[in-house]
Design an enzyme around this catalytic site. Structure first.
Site, mmCIF file in Angstrom:
data_model
loop_
_atom_site.group_PDB
_atom_site.id
_atom_site.type_symbol
_atom_site.label_atom_id
_atom_site.label_comp_id
_atom_site.label_asym_id
_atom_site.label_seq_id
_atom_site.Cartn_x
_atom_site.Cartn_y
_atom_site.Cartn_z
ATOM 1 N N ASP A 17 8.321 -15.950 19.964
ATOM 2 C CA ASP A 17 8.725 -15.299 18.720
ATOM 3 C C ASP A 17 7.560 -14.027 18.237
ATOM 4 O O ASP A 17 6.506 -14.396 18.047
ATOM 5 C CB ASP A 17 8.937 -16.081 17.429
ATOM 6 C CG ASP A 17 10.077 -17.215 17.775
ATOM 7 O OD1 ASP A 17 10.909 -16.764 18.591
ATOM 8 O OD2 ASP A 17 10.176 -18.095 16.873
ATOM 9 N N GLY A 227 23.112 -28.948 7.161
ATOM 10 C CA GLY A 227 21.979 -28.379 6.620
ATOM 11 C C GLY A 227 21.761 -29.338 5.086
ATOM 12 O O GLY A 227 21.443 -30.567 5.401
ATOM 13 N N ASP A 259 16.256 -27.932 15.145
ATOM 14 C CA ASP A 259 15.655 -28.489 16.262
ATOM 15 C C ASP A 259 14.459 -29.732 15.756
ATOM 16 O O ASP A 259 14.426 -30.810 16.554
ATOM 17 C CB ASP A 259 14.725 -27.659 16.870
ATOM 18 C CG ASP A 259 15.532 -26.510 17.403
ATOM 19 O OD1 ASP A 259 16.656 -26.663 17.996
ATOM 20 O OD2 ASP A 259 14.969 -25.301 17.434
HETATM 21 P P1 ATP Z 1 18.538 -24.160 12.108
HETATM 22 O O1 ATP Z 1 19.726 -23.195 13.093
HETATM 23 O O2 ATP Z 1 18.057 -23.433 10.935
HETATM 24 O O3 ATP Z 1 17.496 -24.829 13.029
HETATM 25 P P2 ATP Z 1 20.813 -25.786 12.150
HETATM 26 O O4 ATP Z 1 21.698 -24.804 11.679
HETATM 27 O O5 ATP Z 1 20.747 -26.065 13.412
HETATM 28 O O6 ATP Z 1 19.291 -25.281 11.619
HETATM 29 P P3 ATP Z 1 21.063 -27.612 9.844
HETATM 30 O O7 ATP Z 1 22.502 -28.335 9.857
HETATM 31 O O8 ATP Z 1 21.104 -26.414 8.876
HETATM 32 O O9 ATP Z 1 20.852 -27.360 11.203
HETATM 33 O O10 ATP Z 1 19.924 -28.429 9.491
HETATM 34 C C1 ATP Z 1 19.679 -29.694 10.359
HETATM 35 C C2 ATP Z 1 19.001 -30.719 9.382
HETATM 36 O O11 ATP Z 1 18.096 -30.327 8.802
HETATM 37 C C3 ATP Z 1 20.231 -31.408 8.314
HETATM 38 O O12 ATP Z 1 20.955 -32.338 8.969
HETATM 39 C C4 ATP Z 1 19.229 -31.788 7.125
HETATM 40 O O13 ATP Z 1 18.722 -33.207 7.891
HETATM 41 C C5 ATP Z 1 17.909 -30.902 7.350
HETATM 42 N N1 ATP Z 1 18.169 -29.775 6.438
HETATM 43 C C6 ATP Z 1 18.483 -28.530 6.560
HETATM 44 N N2 ATP Z 1 18.500 -27.899 5.535
HETATM 45 C C7 ATP Z 1 18.025 -28.545 4.782
HETATM 46 C C8 ATP Z 1 17.517 -28.692 3.080
HETATM 47 N N3 ATP Z 1 17.971 -27.565 2.566
HETATM 48 N N4 ATP Z 1 17.333 -29.806 2.408
HETATM 49 C C9 ATP Z 1 17.154 -30.859 3.143
HETATM 50 N N5 ATP Z 1 17.255 -30.859 4.466
HETATM 51 C C10 ATP Z 1 17.824 -30.264 5.146
#
Ligand code: ATP
Length: 312
Positions: A17, A227, A259
């Site tokens: 990145d 999230g 990830d």
């Molecule tokens: P990214 O693309 O940002 O890497 P993603 O969209 O693939 O993430 P998310 O579902 O946003 O994945 O987040 C994955 C996990 O991270 C969630 O299941 C949760 O355990 C944790 N997480 C993400 N955001 C938060 C938050 N604001 N507070 C607590 N845990 C979070």
């Protein structure tokens, strides 16, 4: 062929990145001055592998980088994180995958990704890595390399009774249906679940419905991450709604949270194969919940020493 015994093998991507922070995004043809620049290690495959390694399992990465400065640097990054690098190949035919990212002061960004050497990972490299793929406890794949290579790696693992985690990211609309058949755990986020099922996934109930649809396509279990709401877990043969909430934390940067979650899930599947999937998801939520409290991608991923004993 010598056996290579690992806990977690990831077949996937590496990206460098290149991040510039500027007061605003440049218009076409315009040059502007930014105020900060940094280089970060990314790529979904490498991120997931490094999170698993930091939690304390024996990991190997199967990937391709360029024969260039960024490729050399990435190999050193794997070594620094204790990841086995015998199957990290370097090619002169393409540059190391790179993401040029500009972020403005309002947090808006513009990103150009060049997958480069990632797209050159293919059957030959998988064959070389077969001793590792066929003897690992868990194999993890995503879609930042050629989907055909990911599918072939998953099939090789399945043929050898290796547990598989598939993360269909970035999602593609016409995903080969064989991916479902070879996934022990199919783990996606809300937007990927939406694209794959063609339904809205904006609540726990909708995620559960989308998960049921994905489950019907043949995978062993489905996890849809949500999230700050954590995730839903669905296992074949069970129809009850299993929502696993995330810890309430102050998030400063959620980049790479998905990830971190998948790397942690791979860690628990390898280390505690008999633990209920719901409990693995609860612990993966805790690990990913730590990662969102710091800035950056891999820079925010916790090490085993950063976490309380009850996480292990
Ligand atoms: P990214 O693309 O940002 O890497 P993603 O969209 O693939 O993430 P998310 O579902 O946003 O994945 O987040 C994955 C996990 O991270 C969630 O299941 C949760 O355990 C944790 N997480 C993400 N955001 C938060 C938050 N604001 N507070 C607590 N845990 C979070």
């Amino acid at each position: 062929m010598t056996e290579k015994v690992f806990d977690v093998v990831v077949v996937g991507s590496c990206m460098t990145d290149l991040v510039s922070q500027a007061p605003r995004l440049p218009k076409a043809g315009e040059t502007i001055h930014g105020h900060k620049f940094f280089i970060g290690f990314g790529g979904k495959g490498a991120n997931q592998c490094i999170q698993a390694a930091r939690l304390g399992v024996k990991t190997a990465m199967v990937c391709k980088v360029g024969k260039d400065f960024f490729g050399d640097n990435y190999i050193q990054n794997f070594k620094d994180n204790g990841v086995h690098t015998e199957f990290v190949k370097q090619s002169s035919d393409a540059a190391t995958g790179a993401a040029s990212i500009t972020v403005d002061d309002a947090g808006e960004n513009a990103i150009v990704i060049v997958a480069g050497a990632n797209m050159l990972l293919g059957a030959e490299e998988l064959q070389e890595a077969l001793p590792a793929i066929s003897h690992t406890k868990v194999l993890v794949c995503q879609l930042e390399i050629s989907p055909q290579t990911s599918l072939q790696a998953m099939c090789m693992a399945r043929d050898n009774k290796v547990k598989t985690i598939f993360n269909p990211a970035p999602a593609i609309p016409d995903l080969d249906p064989d991916f479902y058949r070879v996934s022990d755990v199919f783990c996606c986020n809300e937007s990927e679940a939406e694209l794959l099922t063609g339904t809205s996934v904006a609540s726990v109930e909708e995620a559960h419905r989308a998960g049921q649809e994905l489950l019907k396509r043949g995978c062993g279990s489905v996890i849809v991450t949500l999230g700050p709401q954590g995730c839903v877990v669905l296992k074949g043969g069970e129809s009850t709604l299993k929502h696993v909430p995330a810890p309430v934390v102050t998030a400063v940067d959620t980049t790479g949270a998905g990830d971190s979650f998948i790397g942690a899930l791979a860690f628990y599947m390898a280390n505690h194969p008999h633990m209920p999937l719901e409990e693995m998801a609860r612990r993966a939520n805790l690990v990913a919940g730590v990662s969102v409290q710091d800035i950056g991608t891999q820079t925010s991923f916790p090490y085993r020493r950063d976490l309380p004993n009850e996480y292990f």
